[in-house]
Design an enzyme around this catalytic site. Structure first.
Site, mmCIF file in Angstrom:
data_model
loop_
_atom_site.group_PDB
_atom_site.id
_atom_site.type_symbol
_atom_site.label_atom_id
_atom_site.label_comp_id
_atom_site.label_asym_id
_atom_site.label_seq_id
_atom_site.Cartn_x
_atom_site.Cartn_y
_atom_site.Cartn_z
ATOM 1 N N GLY A 130 3.355 -3.623 -5.066
ATOM 2 C CA GLY A 130 3.109 -3.676 -6.507
ATOM 3 C C GLY A 130 3.424 -2.302 -7.081
ATOM 4 N N GLY B 285 0.818 -1.198 0.000
ATOM 5 C CA GLY B 285 0.000 0.000 0.000
ATOM 6 C C GLY B 285 0.853 1.249 0.000
ATOM 7 N N CYS C 140 -17.059 5.367 -26.462
ATOM 8 C CA CYS C 140 -18.369 5.998 -26.519
ATOM 9 C C CYS C 140 -19.061 5.916 -25.163
ATOM 10 C CB CYS C 140 -19.191 5.390 -27.636
ATOM 11 S SG CYS C 140 -18.500 5.898 -29.214
HETATM 12 C C1 LIG Z 1 -2.736 -5.673 -4.547
HETATM 13 C C2 LIG Z 1 -2.029 -6.312 -3.461
HETATM 14 C C3 LIG Z 1 -0.770 -5.862 -3.088
HETATM 15 C C4 LIG Z 1 -0.065 -4.694 -3.736
HETATM 16 O O1 LIG Z 1 -0.591 -3.445 -3.425
HETATM 17 P P1 LIG Z 1 0.117 -2.116 -3.973
HETATM 18 O O2 LIG Z 1 -0.710 -1.002 -3.481
HETATM 19 O O3 LIG Z 1 0.131 -2.201 -5.465
HETATM 20 O O4 LIG Z 1 1.500 -2.077 -3.462
HETATM 21 C C5 LIG Z 1 -0.121 -6.536 -2.076
HETATM 22 N N1 LIG Z 1 -0.714 -7.593 -1.451
HETATM 23 C C6 LIG Z 1 -1.927 -8.055 -1.792
HETATM 24 C C7 LIG Z 1 -2.500 -9.219 -1.085
HETATM 25 C C8 LIG Z 1 -2.637 -7.432 -2.798
HETATM 26 O O5 LIG Z 1 -3.854 -7.885 -3.123
#
Ligand SMILES: *Cc1c(COP(=O)(O)O)cnc(C)c1O
Length: 412
Positions: free
Chosen positions: A272, A224, A339
């Protein structure tokens, strides 16, 4: 090493070479982000793991690049596990943290031999009956409201994710009934979390709960991390966060090992967006400039079929005119060709735009291509990866053949 960020000419060259719309990922930035996180937690190097959350960007080459850097993988579907294995991740470097999937999919994950975090009591109980000898992690819901948008806030009390920490007695009952072995605890409270306190509160809850489970091998604090979306935008303060977390983690390890044999517990994060968001550039061409009573629209050759974050999450992505970077600034609303209303940016100050110009949308590495679709029967864009300044095509633009591939034509 060429820095794409400062090199509009290189971006224009790539737009000419590969056509637009086009995704570009600069691996130099991915590597920098990976190393930044490693560095922040260097004091627990031995037992520290970064698992790339690949739903942010599942291009096989991005996965391979992160695998080579030493990353593990966080997956949320059986298909992501399969892509991860294909990319060269070892089974024990892949964690599967699904939500609301069937016990059958989880059985397949067991066959593939990866680590699994379960997030509901019902499946946990069934899992214990089928696989009493397969060590399992638990995704805990720490009841924390965090994240920039309700759609990506996943750790609050009413969330569908995780097992509430009030249900620990039920988890223990399942352990007694099935003899299942819990060896890890996990949390993930959302995306774009700026407030370090949210991480810390969640982490403390996990460290506390872990004392109750004798066979813990890892604590997975999810992700996060917020990245900047504009110049001067705030981001998660990694060095501050790591200091506090390391201290809490070390205290926990000491406590945990008090009555037990010395054991190395691994701390895991699964970023991520942090790893790939800023590496990405999305290039689109301006088809039409259109004036209405109050607005000048720049209509581009893409839409929420390729890039849905502004429309879905109200995400703010910087937009620059790389064809005319020194032009005088004007106000535009940048829209797509779908659209339906699909606005990339409202009332943006952008260097004067002419039809045919190429616009660059920033922070396009995470949750952009991976959320794209064929809506309006448009082809999904191609993707290019830059390694040491050299460009490589890593996904071909789709064609009509792709659109019709799975259609079964019947006599009508
Ligand atoms: C989506 C997700 C992440 C990554 O979150 P980011 O905000 O992109 O860093 C990590 N762990 C789990 C379980 C997720 O579903």
């Amino acid at each position: 090493m060429i820095q794409v960020e400062k090199n509009n000419e290189q971006l224009i060259k790539l737009a000419n070479k590969y056509g637009t719309p086009l995704y570009i990922y600069d691996t130099c930035k991915i590597k920098k982000q990976y190393q930044k996180m490693l560095y922040a937690f260097k004091n627990i190097k031995k037992n520290f793991l970064i698992n790339y959350a690949c739903k942010a960007n599942t291009n096989l080459n991005i996965l391979k690049f992160l695998q080579k850097l030493g990353s593990g993988l966080d997956t949320v579907s059986i298909q992501e596990i399969e892509i991860g294995l294909k990319a060269g991740f070892l089974q024990n470097k892949i964690i599967y943290t699904p939500n609301c999937v069937s016990i059958n999919e989880i059985k397949k994950a067991v066959e593939l031999g990866v680590k699994i975090n379960l997030d509901n009591i019902s499946i946990l109980e069934q899992f214990g009956e089928y696989f009493p000898n397969y060590s399992i992690g638990i995704r805990i819901n720490p009841h924390i409201m965090a994240g920039s948008n309700p759609k990506i806030s996943v750790g609050h009390i009413d969330s569908k994710f995780g097992i509430s920490y009030y249900q620990i007695p039920h988890i223990k009952k399942i352990i007694r009934n099935t003899r299942i072995n819990i060896d890890g605890l996990h949390m993930h409270t959302g995306s774009d979390i700026l407030d370090i306190k949210s991480f810390l509160d969640g982490a403390k809850i996990l460290f506390q709960i872990a004392l109750d489970f004798p066979d813990i091998n890892y604590i997975d604090l999810g992700s996060g991390f917020k990245v900047p979306y504009t110049k001067g935008d705030r981001k998660t303060d990694l060095s501050c966060l790591s200091k506090i977390i390391i201290q809490e983690f070390n205290n926990f390890c000491k406590n945990y090992n008090k009555n037990k044999k010395d054991k190395d517990i691994t701390l895991i994060f699964e970023p991520g967006k942090f790893l790939v968001s800023e590496s990405g550039y999305f290039l689109v061409s301006v088809n039409v400039i259109k004036h209405t009573m109050s607005t000048v629209f720049a209509g581009v050759d893409s839409g929420f079929n390729h890039f849905i974050r502004p429309m879905f999450y109200d995400a703010y992505h910087n937009i620059e005119n790389i064809s005319n970077p020194s032009g005088c600034f004007r106000y535009y609303t940048v829209v797509g060709y779908i659209c339906e209303s699909d606005t990339f940016g409202f009332n943006r100050k952008i260097a004067e735009i002419h039809e045919g110009d190429v616009l660059c949308i920033k922070n396009a590495g995470a949750y952009c291509f991976s959320m794209s679709s064929n809506y309006n029967s448009r082809y999904r864009p191609s993707e290019v990866m830059i390694i040491n300044g050299k460009d490589f095509l890593i996904r071909k633009r789709e064609t009509m053949k792709d659109l019709l591939q799975n259609i079964v034509e019947i006599p009508i």
